[in-house]
Design an enzyme around this catalytic site. Structure first.
Site, short mmCIF file in Angstrom:
data_model
loop_
_atom_site.label_atom_id
_atom_site.label_comp_id
_atom_site.label_asym_id
_atom_site.label_seq_id
_atom_site.Cartn_x
_atom_site.Cartn_y
_atom_site.Cartn_z
N ASP A 316 74.26 0.62 23.47
CA ASP A 316 73.38 1.48 22.67
C ASP A 316 71.93 1.07 22.91
OD1 ASP A 316 75.02 3.29 21.43
OD2 ASP A 316 75.57 1.91 19.84
N ASP A 353 67.37 10.44 3.64
CA ASP A 353 67.62 9.67 4.86
C ASP A 353 67.38 8.19 4.56
OD1 ASP A 353 67.78 8.55 7.34
OD2 ASP A 353 66.49 10.02 8.34
#
Length: 697
Positions: A316, A353
């Site tokens: 990642d 978020d």
């Protein structure tokens, strides 16, 4: 745990004492059957013991009682040394398991009737909690079991598990929502949903995994076991046939003496691959132990072995290649849109978020335009959470007089472009130019839209980790291809990939795209390793050959992986590959040394064994050993002592430096192949001189 493991000396007194006792217990024939080579040595030891008792009782035997006793004692030592090697490796795992057991405590827990922090609570013991139960844990309290945070954010001390003294932040709604039983909440509070029943927690599984006795042999280890057993059978058959040949030779010539049973047993033990047979299990256990020292728990030896063979690494971008703390640094409004309006809509889309990126957007809007923080519930808004499929988040504002429902979204450029297109809008040229400019800088652009109207772009900045480019160069040197995975657009991904020095990248990655890429590499015959921490990583982790889940990640990721990194450091994958290669190299090198070692021993024991039957074989006594008695005894003693001498190497592993496979092969053949041939000559000769000096003839 890390601190305890890393500071533990190789021969800690407590572990050595335990290993000595376990070595004696392991003499049980039913247990020795697991190691065919050493089982044959044990039978030979018992047989020579019977021969000694017979010679002592009757005064008759194929050799003097003293010689038979000496051979028998050293054969028993050979078996005990082999058991000691395995017991030492297992003992280190048991010592680590004892440390982990100390962290496992039965504590009182506050069981909640619902997910609300203020709901009715019931005091229960942690052993009474079951999967799905909700508990409230406040500052200063121990977590009663493994779980997922459903509410709250807190600082957690995980030193009992990871050995890392610095506390970590655990929070709901992200990929750092998993908590482990036995760790302590240092601040604030958490509402946790239990994900494991008592006895099935991560700590319980860790204890089982680090105990070497629970280890299953890997396929390569089983194959090598079969090879060693085959060689043992071949040498056993060859040795058995020597007795009738020897008697026939003496009967037909009327000269010399037939070979004795004691000498035949000594010959067999020196011919079979006892060195690697004694150390093979210890090498595998020690490989898992080195993983634990790196704060990585491998669920099987197969995973450690596969780590040494991987040739494709999927990493990642965020947190692995880059520092992972992307921050909003710039609002780039579209033509005709005020920057403040863009900031307001960006803040609204980020209210729910809980990621660091989302919080940084809210913070930037507050600081730059002194905007007041809003509450989504007070606005009557419907939260639209981020998913790996939509790659957008935001909220839907309720309709007002003369205005329809407002759909405020922020997300990846292509995802927002599709969202806007479905509502009759499009990305203007200036917005696309802003996206391209941000991406070329290696930053991440997030597009903000209000329904069909595109408001502008948010710039999220991240930094490539120092030294990561050199690590990828090392990987390339040993034939490992590195692939960066990111949800960023291709321009941003290309910029980061070029700066980091990876071989390839996958942009705008979805769970399906990751899974497809792994399957594609595997279909081409490659072994693939990857890291992950989120539920969306679980399918790819389950497919990868080496799957390292972050301890801070979700339970789904940890269940899908075959390794868990307690430090939750994605770059640990590079260290895991090194440890896997080190284990394979250690096993291969000591196997080479063992076989080469046997070749040299032939020159010592075969001339001595047949000296009485075939005097002409005396010309093979190139070491000029004193007598057949000292020659045979010296070979048997050396055969036992070399096992003890190699135990530190088996436990520590052979030093590994990144280099091409052909270069490593040449180096190890030179050191352990040639070394295995040379070492026995001075070793056996030195023992022979010592035996002669003390009067053995």
């Amino acid at each position: 745990m890390a601190a305890n493991t890393q500071s533990r000396p190789l021969f800690e007194a407590k572990i050595v004492r335990r290993a000595c006792v376990d070595s004696l217990r392991a003499l049980n024939p039913r247990r020795m059957l697991r190691n065919p080579v050493m089982f044959v040595v044990e039978i030979g030891s018992a047989f020579t013991t019977v021969l000694w008792i017979h010679a002592l009782a009757t005064g008759q035997g194929d050799a003097s009682p003293g010689f038979i006793l000496a051979i028998s004692i050293w054969l028993w030592f050979t078996v005990l040394f082999a058991n000691f090697a395995e017991a030492m490796a297992e003992g280190r795992g048991k010592a680590q398991a004892d440390t982990l057991r100390a962290a496992r405590k039965d504590v009182m827990a506050r069981k909640l009737a619902s997910a609300d922090r203020h709901a009715k609570t019931e005091q229960v013991l942690s052993a009474q909690l079951r999967k799905g139960d909700l508990v409230l844990v406040e500052a200063g309290e121990l977590l009663p079991g493994d779980g997922e945070i459903v509410q709250g954010v807190a600082s957690v001390d995980e030193s009992a598990i990871t050995g890392e003294s610095a506390p970590v932040i655990r929070e709901s709604g992200g990929d750092r929502s998993a908590v482990t039983g036995g760790t302590r909440v240092l601040s604030d509070w958490l509402v946790v949903k239990m994900t494991a029943n008592p006895g099935e927690t991560f700590l319980d599984r860790m204890i089982a995994m680090v105990e070497g006795a629970k280890r299953q042999k890997t396929p390569n280890e089983i194959a090598l076991d079969i090879l060693l057993a085959g060689l043992t059978i071949v040498f056993l058959l060859a040795t058995v046939t020597l007795l009738p040949f020897s008697r026939y030779a003496v009967a037909s010539t009327g000269l010399g003496q037939p070979i004795g049973l004691t000498v035949l047993v000594a010959l067999l033990v020196c011919l079979i691959p006892t060195t690697i047979g004694a150390l093979l299990s210890a090498i595998g256990i020690a490989g898992m132990d080195r993983m634990i020292q790196a704060n990585v728990i491998a669920t099987s030896g197969r995973a450690v072995e596969a780590a040494g063979d991987v040739d494709v690494l999927l990493l990642d971008k965020t947190g692995t290649i880059t520092l992972g703390n992307r921050q909003a640094t710039l609002f780039a409004p579209a033509a005709g849109v005020a920057e403040k309006e863009l900031a307001e809509m960006a803040m609204l889309s980020s209210l729910a978020d809980e990621t660091p990126e989302g919080r940084s957007i809210v913070l930037l809007a507050e600081q730059k335009f002194q905007l007041e923080p809003k509450d989504a519930k007070a606005l009557g808004a419907t939260i639209v959470p981020f998913t790996a499929q939509t790659r957008m988040s935001g909220l839907d504002l309720p309709a007002t007089e003369g205005q329809e429902i407002r759909e405020v979204r922020k997300g990846a450029t292509d995802a927002v472009a599709r969202f806007v297109a479905d509502r009759g809008g499009s990305l203007s040229a200036d917005v696309r130019e802003a996206v391209d400019n941000i991406a070329r800088q290696g930053a991440t652009p997030l597009v903000v839209a209000d329904g069909a109207r595109v408001l502008g772009v948010i710039c999220l900045k991240d930094i490539v980790k120092g030294g990561i480019r050199e690590k990828f160069a090392e990987m390339r040197q040993i034939g490992i291809r590195t692939v960066m995975i990111t949800g960023d657009n291709p321009l941003t991904a290309a910029a980061i990939a070029a700066e980091a020095g990876v071989d390839d990248f996958l942009a705008e990655a979805t769970p399906e795209a990751k899974l497809a890429m792994i399957r594609d590499w595997q279909a081409k015959g490659h072994l693939v390793a990857m890291t992950g921490d989120g539920t969306n990583d679980a399918p790819a982790l389950a497919q990868a050959d080496v799957a390292v889940a972050m301890n801070s990640g979700t339970q789904a990721a940890k269940e899908a992986g075959n390794m868990v990194d307690l430090d939750s450091n994605p770059t640990k994958l590079l260290a895991i590959v090194h440890i896997g290669k080190q284990m394979l190299m250690t096993r291969g090198s000591l196997t080479t040394f063992s076989i080469a070692n046997d070749v040299a021993k032939y020159f010592a024991i075969i001339p001595a064994a047949f000296a009485a039957t075939y005097p002409v074989l005396g010309v093979l006594n190139v070491m000029r050993l004193h007598s057949p008695t000292t020659a045979i005894l010296s070979a048997v003693i050396f055969n036992a002592l070399i096992i003890i001498a190699l135990i530190p190497l088996a436990l520590r592993g052979i030093a590994y430096k990144p280099a091409p496979a052909s270069q490593l092969l040449r180096r190890n053949l030179l050191i352990y192949g040639l070394g295995g041939v040379i070492v026995p000559f001075p070793g056996i000769k030195a023992i022979d001189l010592l035996l002669t000096a003390i009067g053995v003839s």
